[in-house]
Write an enzyme that holds these catalytic residues in place. Sequence first.
Site: not given
Length: 308
Positions: A132, A189, A192
């Site tokens: 990263d 879903c 989030c």
Amino acid sequence: MTSNKANHTAFIKAEAKRLGFMSCGISKAEFLEEEAPRLESWLNKNHNGKMHYMENHFDKRLDPTKLVPGAKSVISMLLNYYPEKKQTEDSYKLSKYAYGTDYHFVIKDKLKELLFMINAEIGEVDGRAFVDSAPVLDRAWAAKSGLGWVGKSSNLLTKQTGSFYFIAELILDLDLEYDHAVTDHCGSCTACLDACPTQAILEPYVVDGSKCISYYTIELKDEIPEEASGTMADWMFGCDICQDVCPWNRFSKAHNEPLFNPQPQLLDMTKEDWQEITQEVFSQIFKKSAVKRTKFSGLTRNIDFLQK
């Protein structure tokens, strides 16, 4: 008769497991055609905010052969960081990934050892390790390697373990056996999207990074914008809301990496303790932590903003 390719692949996966990675997947090092228009659109809409480094090295982000000439394989690995113990309820919150030693150090050491073992076992292999800190689209590679799918929150999700893990890569000029992507299991879903207090998840699979609490508390060096006032949900460094509400994270299990364990003092600190934190205490608690990125001044700025 087993081919060299199969033997090399099995060896690398076994070594990754020995080093503590929870899973390892491999994909062919090639241009990420599907990601290119998505990344371009995301940048054009300024969803990177003041993270101008995201605009650099566009080609390198999409083509691993520009990072490692002659690259043939991208090895993606996941390392669990889900903590056994969490901060006290009456506290300003830190993202769970930042509880212990900065993951860059921990994972880089593991990757260096893996590369060393590959060279010792297989012969001279050219490659680079990434955590990263370079222009690599790690979630895209991990998904391509079958380690999970990129969910509506844009986190990589895995059926067995959720999303509380780091993603790391080795890009090598070595032919290996490749894994295949898995299917998306987000279904209908929207947990989030519904839970994000700053509405940074604009629509399924699209996150405006410049509205994310992690961006405000870590990446943004200027003052936090007033419109964020009252929406930060007591997060002083990073944010785990979209992960905490994800149904797949009910399968998260505690990591077994001693370096990710926090200083005991960190878990017991209350809001009052954080409000009175000194440079000395900051340096002691976050000695080798990723929180050092925001510095003492950045953390106290965030804490002051939360008290508004």
